[in-house]
Design an enzyme around this catalytic site. Structure first.
Site, PDB file in Angstrom:
ATOM      1  N   GLN A 153       0.845  -1.204   0.000  1.00 45.03           N
ATOM      2  CA  GLN A 153       0.000   0.000   0.000  1.00 45.03           C
ATOM      3  C   GLN A 153       0.872   1.242   0.000  1.00 45.03           C
ATOM      4  OE1 GLN A 153      -0.063   1.884   3.069  1.00 45.03           O
ATOM      5  NE2 GLN A 153      -1.766   3.287   2.758  1.00 45.03           N
ATOM      6  N   TYR A 155       1.120   5.455   0.192  1.00 44.47           N
ATOM      7  CA  TYR A 155       0.608   6.797   0.438  1.00 44.47           C
ATOM      8  C   TYR A 155       1.293   7.781  -0.507  1.00 44.47           C
ATOM      9  CZ  TYR A 155      -1.986   5.821   4.762  1.00 44.47           C
ATOM     10  OH  TYR A 155      -2.896   5.372   5.685  1.00 44.47           O
ATOM     11  N   THR A 183      -3.542   4.496  -1.845  1.00 40.53           N
ATOM     12  CA  THR A 183      -4.570   5.056  -0.968  1.00 40.53           C
ATOM     13  C   THR A 183      -4.843   6.511  -1.329  1.00 40.53           C
ATOM     14  OG1 THR A 183      -4.060   3.559   0.856  1.00 40.53           O
ATOM     15  CG2 THR A 183      -5.120   5.631   1.419  1.00 40.53           C
ATOM     16  N   ARG A 192      -8.381  12.997  15.454  1.00 41.16           N
ATOM     17  CA  ARG A 192      -8.731  11.791  16.184  1.00 41.16           C
ATOM     18  C   ARG A 192      -8.528  12.054  17.670  1.00 41.16           C
ATOM     19  NH1 ARG A 192      -5.171   8.215  11.997  1.00 41.16           N
ATOM     20  NH2 ARG A 192      -6.501   8.567  10.164  1.00 41.16           N
ATOM     21  N   LYS A 279      -7.491   2.581  -3.471  1.00 38.88           N
ATOM     22  CA  LYS A 279      -8.137   2.323  -2.173  1.00 38.88           C
ATOM     23  C   LYS A 279      -8.693   3.626  -1.601  1.00 38.88           C
ATOM     24  CE  LYS A 279      -7.212   0.620   2.506  1.00 38.88           C
ATOM     25  NZ  LYS A 279      -7.785   1.787   3.216  1.00 38.88           N
ATOM     26  N   HIS A 303     -11.787   4.452   5.085  1.00 38.09           N
ATOM     27  CA  HIS A 303     -10.633   4.430   5.993  1.00 38.09           C
ATOM     28  C   HIS A 303     -11.043   3.989   7.386  1.00 38.09           C
ATOM     29  CE1 HIS A 303      -6.371   5.578   5.475  1.00 38.09           C
ATOM     30  NE2 HIS A 303      -6.352   5.720   6.781  1.00 38.09           N
ATOM     31  N   ARG A 306     -11.920   6.593  10.070  1.00 40.33           N
ATOM     32  CA  ARG A 306     -10.825   7.312  10.735  1.00 40.33           C
ATOM     33  C   ARG A 306     -10.464   8.631  10.073  1.00 40.33           C
ATOM     34  NH1 ARG A 306      -7.554   4.894  14.197  1.00 40.33           N
ATOM     35  NH2 ARG A 306      -5.583   5.559  13.255  1.00 40.33           N
TER      36      ARG A 306
END
Length: 411
Positions: A153, A155, A183, A192, A279, A303, A306
């Protein structure tokens, strides 16, 4: 390669010695929720909240779970209720179940060394393992641990015309990653509250609170002593000579993030020689655009709740995206998967497979090193049991079921 109820132990614990460790674990942790509660007791809050928490007041996390729980499937009578085939083919490779381990950041904060446990468990169970850009182990090590099932994956790292991003793609190709997962749902840093309350920094800076919590979390402390302070070794080569863990953490905070443009995705499509997945898609028009530029798969995801607390439940977007691109690309799903039944729900709605993240980490947090194996066994068994109850002997039969999904979005 047909997996006729291929999980390691007898379904639902039947036939397992009542005094074996396996039987004891089944009694203590019959569900992922039981594992979550145990992990919440065994993992210090600074680690637990990095995984369990979502954006804002966790409304998105709850929305994902509630939408999955509301989906109903009508069992068929007269079908063979015996063994079922849980195996699937994704991007030309066979896997034992329509289940995979999703990429997750800060796994080693939740449980030091967790990535190694998850990678080994995925290899043993023959399910996809997605190593991440901000994983606690380098992608080369992940590929050694899970050579037959490794995905990578990515970023967005846009500095110097994506120099680091393209080098990571080169390394993933050299390491043998089978699928590149890009992603796109992290355009900025989400708020968060759980992480803010704990004052999370890397490397850890002990406070009186964290010291007290660590004192009653001996398993976590032992794992920390064995594995050392969490870091992001995938990024280490780009942080200068002999970078400290603080240097690497600062590089990640400064450089990782932002939304890929479709023009950038085209460039990565040209650079990657293999299946490529986008994604974080939540709109069918975005899925269609991604497929039009040559991407092979679409992973429907918010996600895990999140990033944007006000986003719809990911499962509610799945049918529209399947309708838009399901005949032209592989559609995957993640966000909120807590059981094999959730996996079956996603497949019945058209996904080729569903990926889970938190569930596997809760297993590690609750049990330790073999917790990820326990979760893979449990979820695959639950997939098999649900299929048998529905009278669906294979994935095609699942997709032919009558389903009520009242909250699905229409476009």
């Amino acid at each position: 390669m047909h997996d006729r109820t291929a999980a390691k132990a007898a379904p639902t614990g039947w036939g397992v010695s009542g005094h074996s460790r396996e039987a004891q674990l089944r009694r203590r942790f019959p569900t992922v929720e039981d594992l979550r509660k145990a992990a919440a007791r065994r993992v210090p809050s600074l680690g637990y909240e990095t995984v369990a928490g979502g954006a804002g007041e966790n409304l998105g996390v709850g929305r994902n779970a509630g939408a999955l729980d509301a989906i109903e499937m009508v069992p068929r009578t007269g079908a063979d209720k015996g063994p079922v085939a849980t195996d699937v083919t994704l991007f030309g490779r066979h896997y034992s179940a329509p289940l995979g381990i999703a990429p997750m950041g800060l796994q080693s904060v939740f449980w030091p060394g967790a990535e190694r446990h998850l990678a080994r468990a995925a290899q043993r169970a023959r399910i996809p393992y997605t190593a991440g850009t901000v994983s606690g182990i380098a992608l080369e090590e992940a590929a050694e641990l899970a050579p037959d099932v490794i995905w990578f994956q990515l970023y967005r790292l846009a500095k110097d015309d994506h120099r680091v991003g393209f080098d990571l793609v080169r390394r993933a190709q050299a390491a043998g990653a089978h699928v590149l997962v890009v992603t796109v749902d992290t355009p900025g840093r989400a708020k968060r509250p759980g992480e803010l309350r704990n004052g999370l920094t890397l490397p850890f800076r002990p406070t009186l609170r964290t010291i007290l919590e660590a004192a009653i979390s001996p398993g976590w402390v032992s794992a920390l002593l064995r594995n050392g302070q969490p870091s992001f070794p995938c990024l280490s080569p780009y942080c200068g000579d002999n970078p400290s863990k603080a240097d690497i953490a600062w590089f990640a905070q400064r450089e990782v993030g932002g939304a890929f443009t479709f023009e950038e995705l085209k460039r990565y499509r040209d650079a990657w020689k293999g299946p490529m997945v986008i994604k974080g898609v939540m709109h069918p028009a975005d899925a269609e655009k991604a497929v039009s530029i040559g991407l092979d798969g679409v992973q429907v995801s918010n996600h895990g709740g999140r990033q944007l607390e006000g986003a719809p439940a990911a499962i509610d977007m799945l049918p529209a995206i399947v309708a838009a691109v399901g005949s032209k690309a592989t559609v995957l799903f993640d966000s909120g998967v807590r059981s094999g039944l959730d996996v079956v729900r996603a497949v019945a709605l058209g996904a080729q497979a569903a990926l889970a993240g938190r569930a596997f980490l809760y297993g590690v947090g609750a049990i330790g090193a073999d917790g990820a194996d326990y979760v893979t066994t449990m979820l695959i068994e639950e997939v098999s049991v649900a299929m048998r109850q529905l009278g669906a002997p294979d994935m095609a039969a699942l997709r032919a079921l009558s389903i009520r999904h009242a909250s699905a979005w229409q476009f």
